[in-house]
Design a protein around this motif. Sequence first.
Motif, short mmCIF file in Angstrom:
data_model
loop_
_atom_site.label_atom_id
_atom_site.label_comp_id
_atom_site.label_asym_id
_atom_site.label_seq_id
_atom_site.Cartn_x
_atom_site.Cartn_y
_atom_site.Cartn_z
N UNK A 54 0.83 -1.21 0.00
CA UNK A 54 0.00 0.00 0.00
C UNK A 54 0.87 1.26 0.00
N UNK A 55 1.89 1.27 0.83
CA UNK A 55 2.77 2.45 0.89
C UNK A 55 3.57 2.60 -0.40
N UNK A 56 4.02 1.50 -0.99
CA UNK A 56 4.80 1.56 -2.22
C UNK A 56 3.99 2.07 -3.40
N UNK A 57 2.67 1.88 -3.36
CA UNK A 57 1.81 2.32 -4.47
C UNK A 57 1.12 3.66 -4.17
N UNK A 58 1.48 4.28 -3.07
CA UNK A 58 0.95 5.59 -2.67
C UNK A 58 1.92 6.64 -3.19
N UNK A 59 1.42 7.67 -3.83
CA UNK A 59 2.30 8.71 -4.36
C UNK A 59 3.10 9.35 -3.22
N UNK A 60 4.41 9.56 -3.42
CA UNK A 60 5.24 10.14 -2.35
C UNK A 60 4.72 11.47 -1.81
N UNK A 61 4.02 12.25 -2.64
CA UNK A 61 3.55 13.57 -2.21
C UNK A 61 2.42 13.48 -1.17
N UNK A 62 1.72 12.35 -1.10
CA UNK A 62 0.60 12.21 -0.16
C UNK A 62 0.74 10.97 0.74
N UNK A 63 1.83 10.23 0.60
CA UNK A 63 2.03 8.99 1.36
C UNK A 63 2.11 9.29 2.86
N UNK A 64 1.33 8.57 3.67
CA UNK A 64 1.39 8.79 5.12
C UNK A 64 2.75 8.40 5.70
N UNK A 65 3.13 9.09 6.75
CA UNK A 65 4.38 8.75 7.43
C UNK A 65 4.12 7.88 8.64
N UNK A 66 2.88 7.88 9.12
CA UNK A 66 2.48 7.04 10.25
C UNK A 66 1.93 5.71 9.73
N UNK A 67 1.93 4.66 10.55
CA UNK A 67 1.33 3.39 10.12
C UNK A 67 -0.13 3.59 9.71
N UNK A 68 -0.57 2.84 8.69
CA UNK A 68 -1.94 2.98 8.21
C UNK A 68 -2.84 1.87 8.71
N UNK A 69 -2.26 0.89 9.39
CA UNK A 69 -3.04 -0.21 9.93
C UNK A 69 -2.72 -0.38 11.41
N UNK A 70 -3.72 -0.86 12.14
CA UNK A 70 -3.57 -1.08 13.58
C UNK A 70 -3.92 -2.52 13.90
N UNK A 71 -3.09 -3.17 14.72
CA UNK A 71 -3.36 -4.55 15.12
C UNK A 71 -4.62 -4.65 15.98
N UNK A 72 -4.98 -3.58 16.67
CA UNK A 72 -6.16 -3.59 17.54
C UNK A 72 -7.46 -3.53 16.74
N UNK A 73 -7.37 -2.99 15.52
CA UNK A 73 -8.56 -2.80 14.69
C UNK A 73 -8.96 -4.12 14.04
N UNK A 74 -10.17 -4.57 14.33
CA UNK A 74 -10.69 -5.80 13.73
C UNK A 74 -11.45 -5.41 12.46
N UNK A 75 -10.75 -5.50 11.33
CA UNK A 75 -11.29 -5.04 10.06
C UNK A 75 -11.44 -6.22 9.11
N UNK A 76 -12.62 -6.33 8.49
CA UNK A 76 -12.89 -7.41 7.53
C UNK A 76 -13.46 -6.78 6.27
N UNK A 77 -12.77 -6.98 5.14
CA UNK A 77 -13.24 -6.45 3.86
C UNK A 77 -14.23 -7.43 3.26
N UNK A 78 -15.39 -6.93 2.81
CA UNK A 78 -16.49 -7.78 2.36
C UNK A 78 -16.74 -7.77 0.87
N UNK A 79 -16.36 -6.71 0.18
CA UNK A 79 -16.63 -6.67 -1.26
C UNK A 79 -16.31 -5.32 -1.87
N UNK A 80 -16.10 -5.34 -3.17
CA UNK A 80 -15.72 -4.14 -3.91
C UNK A 80 -16.62 -4.02 -5.14
#
Length: 145
Positions: A54-80
């Motif tokens: 995700x970070x490698x495909x994010x443009x350097x001009x807008x790429x976050x410097x902080x982590x974008x994912x948290x181990x505490x967050x229970x996230x499940x992707x369902x569909x696109x």
Amino acid sequence: MSKKSPAPAGCPCGGPALATCCGPYIDGAAIAPTAEALMRSRYTAYGQRNEPYLLATWHPSTRPTEPIMSDEEKLQWLGLEVKSALRLRQRKADDADLTEDTVEFVARFKINGRAQRLHEISKFVREPAEGGDLRWFYVDGRFPE
């Protein structure tokens, strides 16, 4: 009696199979040829919790410097659902020189058990990366009403 091997599971982005859809982009074996292909692979990477991709495909001009994912967050992707795919497929082949594009999508997910949807119009740019290859990068997104 011969056992049939199970059919490969579809790609999380909705494509036929991970190995022939988003997998080669995420693994670095291929470069996403369109902004839509990059967006789909980024959706898949979110589901895999693949922060380096995700970070490698994010443009350097807008790429976050902080982590974008948290181990505490229970996230499940369902569909696109890609809203602008038809428009993208109707483009002429001479759009190979395209350097900017947008992709509108709706991603459904559960966070800590609660259903959510993300409707975004993502902006992408295509420019040389390290090594000189032209690559698509995610820049940012806006959220329509």
